[in-house]
Design a protein around this motif. Structure first.
Motif, short mmCIF file in Angstrom:
data_model
loop_
_atom_site.label_atom_id
_atom_site.label_comp_id
_atom_site.label_asym_id
_atom_site.label_seq_id
_atom_site.Cartn_x
_atom_site.Cartn_y
_atom_site.Cartn_z
N SER A 322 0.85 -1.19 0.00
CA SER A 322 0.00 0.00 0.00
C SER A 322 0.89 1.23 0.00
CB SER A 322 -0.92 0.01 1.22
OG SER A 322 -1.82 1.09 1.16
N GLN A 323 0.52 2.19 -0.87
CA GLN A 323 1.31 3.41 -1.00
C GLN A 323 0.75 4.52 -0.12
OE1 GLN A 323 4.12 3.51 -2.62
NE2 GLN A 323 3.93 1.43 -3.42
N PHE A 324 1.45 5.64 -0.10
CA PHE A 324 1.03 6.82 0.65
C PHE A 324 -0.09 7.53 -0.12
CE2 PHE A 324 1.31 11.37 1.45
CZ PHE A 324 1.33 11.44 2.83
N GLY A 325 -1.13 7.98 0.57
CA GLY A 325 -2.20 8.74 -0.07
C GLY A 325 -3.57 8.21 0.29
N PHE A 326 -4.59 8.72 -0.40
CA PHE A 326 -5.96 8.31 -0.12
C PHE A 326 -6.23 6.93 -0.70
CE2 PHE A 326 -6.27 12.90 0.30
CZ PHE A 326 -7.05 13.04 1.43
N VAL A 341 3.54 4.03 4.18
CA VAL A 341 3.64 2.96 3.19
C VAL A 341 3.72 1.64 3.95
CG1 VAL A 341 4.70 4.35 1.40
CG2 VAL A 341 6.15 3.21 3.08
N ASP A 342 3.23 0.56 3.30
CA ASP A 342 3.20 -0.75 3.93
C ASP A 342 4.20 -1.68 3.26
OD1 ASP A 342 1.20 0.18 5.55
OD2 ASP A 342 -0.43 -0.73 4.41
N HIS A 419 3.62 -0.95 8.84
CA HIS A 419 3.14 0.38 8.42
C HIS A 419 4.20 1.39 8.85
CE1 HIS A 419 0.38 3.73 7.68
NE2 HIS A 419 0.78 4.20 8.86
N TYR A 420 4.83 2.04 7.87
CA TYR A 420 5.97 2.94 8.13
C TYR A 420 5.57 4.37 7.76
CZ TYR A 420 10.57 5.11 7.41
OH TYR A 420 11.66 5.95 7.44
N GLU A 421 5.77 5.30 8.71
CA GLU A 421 5.42 6.71 8.50
C GLU A 421 6.64 7.59 8.72
OE1 GLU A 421 2.16 8.18 10.75
OE2 GLU A 421 0.80 6.53 10.23
N VAL A 422 6.66 8.73 7.99
CA VAL A 422 7.62 9.80 8.22
C VAL A 422 6.83 11.08 8.40
CG1 VAL A 422 9.52 11.15 7.26
CG2 VAL A 422 9.43 8.70 6.85
#
Length: 442
Positions: A322-326, A341-342, A419-422
């Motif tokens: 899964s990418q970043f965004g809606f 992003v996953d 699930h990785y966030e910046v």
């Protein structure tokens, strides 16, 4: 009319489904069941429908099984292709890392050579100036000696004239009252010293020419080394500068922040320069100092890169799910923001910190499951969610590449993944910006 139609239908049914009787016999009595044509037609139709339904259901199951098998095979082929691609990228990354290390070693060796040659050059310059000063002194002494010799010759001529006129055996000079023999000896000694001074001056001039040639050769060698170092610095600094700019990070403010954090004397940020001993700097000195400034900038970039998340949190084989965004919410049917992003891999896959920082959260959080938050410099925070096991504690300082946890399926998930966030200034940004920017350099 109805009776006629019913009779006709009944006759047709009688031809295909004649009336039958089923006898049921017991010990005391015998009974039978009459099966009318319409009853037989209904039973036949029901049996046909049942058989048709069984055939269609069996066909659907077989087609689904075949399709699932093809899909699994395709998925396995895609996974093998992706794994081969990952292995190739990993090998290329290791090759680039080895090349960067070799370039750094060559750079350090060249820097040491420059330092030695710079010292030799300064010593040569000092020695050349001392020789020039000595030559000037010798020439001045030579001029004074020749002047004294001319004066002595004039006095000798005057004395010889007086001898011829007066006829005395012993004459004294008016200036020194010395005998003529002593004066002649002094003139011979002076002439000998003059000849030796001339020879020494010629030798000094030859030596000065040799030193000038050596200095010119050394300058050519220094120029070649400087060019190689300048090219190496350009190749080293430009990709780092591009990496930060692609990540949307202002390079000058970042470098200024790193400098403030490393302002102590004697540290890696101590200003370096070649001494000029209080004199005007030479072009080589200016050039060397410019190289040292570039080295200082490269070192600042290296430190800043360690403090920003320019790395992947998963090093083993994985795939992006899964990418970043809606994206669409499967429960509500609406769209919601996916702020990271996953990375999908097997349960227990090690997870690593993507930059140096301090752990600010290490525990359960609703939706995230087992979550680790790490605070970095420049207002950056990274999050690692859905872990099966956490291996760090709040307040612990971690380094890039340090093992912080294991991949799992805790919290609100549909399967094992990370699930990785910046986040920058508390606002979620696309982590792929940093990952792709780092791929151009590391």
């Amino acid at each position: 009319m109805r009776t006629r139609i019913a009779i006709k239908i009944h006759s047709i049914l009688e031809r295909h489904f004649p009336e039958r009787r089923v006898f049921l016999k017991s010990d005391n009595d015998t009974r039978f069941i009459r099966l009318h044509p319409s009853t037989q037609l209904i039973a036949f139709a029901g049996s046909a429908l049942l058989v048709a339904w069984a055939i269609v259901a069996t066909a659907i199951i077989l087609m689904d099984s075949i399709g699932s098998g093809n899909f699994r095979e395709q998925a396995k082929r895609d996974q093998r292709t992706y794994q081969a691609r990952l292995n190739d990228l990993s090998a290329q990354r290791d090759t680039r890392a080895d090349e960067a290390l070799a370039a750094q070693n060559r750079f350090n060796a060249a820097l040491k050579q420059i330092s030695v040659m710079q010292s030799e050059l300064l010593e040569s310059e000092t020695h050349r100036r001392e020789l020039e000063t000595g030559i000037d002194v010798i020439q001045s002494t030579l001029r004074d000696t020749m002047k004294d010799r001319e004066i002595a010759r004039t006095q000798l001529a005057e004395l010889q004239g007086d001898i011829e006129e007066g006829g005395t055996g012993v004459i004294q000079t008016a200036a020194s009252n010395a005998p003529i023999d002593f004066l002649a000896e002094a003139l011979a000694r002076t002439a000998k010293e003059r000849d030796q001074v001339i020879i020494d001056a010629q030798d000094a001039l030859l030596y000065a020419d040799e030193m000038t040639q050596e200095i010119a050769l050394m300058r050519d060698q220094n120029d070649a080394i400087f060019r190689q170092l300048e090219e190496a610095m350009t190749v080293s600094v430009a990709p780092l500068d591009k990496m930060f700019r692609n990540a949307g990070m202002p390079t000058e403010s970042i470098l200024a922040t790193v400098k403030r954090g490393y302002s102590g004397q004697g540290g890696p940020m101590t200003p370096l320069s070649f001494t000029t001993r209080g004199e005007e700097p030479t072009p080589d000195t200016l050039r060397a100092n410019r190289l040292l400034d570039q080295m200082d900038r490269l070192n600042l970039y290296r430190i800043a890169a360690e403090k920003a998340p320019f790395a992947k949190p998963v090093k083993n084989g994985f795939r992006f799910t899964s990418q970043f965004g809606f994206r669409r919410d499967p429960k509500t049917g609406g769209r919601r923001m996916h702020s990271g992003v996953d990375f999908a891999a097997s349960a227990g896959t090690p997870l690593y910190a993507t930059a140096d920082g301090v752990v600010t959260h290490a525990g359960w959080q609703s939706g995230y499951g087992r979550l680790v938050k790490i605070k970095h410099d420049f207002g950056i925070e990274t999050r690692y969610a859905h872990q099966s096991r956490i291996r760090v504690k709040v307040g612990q300082r971690v380094s890039r590449g340090q093992h912080i946890g294991d991949m799992g399926a805790s919290g609100r998930v549909t399967g094992v993944h990370l699930h990785y966030e910046v986040r920058v200034g508390g606002k979620a940004v696309n982590p792929m910006i940093y990952i792709k920017a780092a791929n151009d350099v590391f």
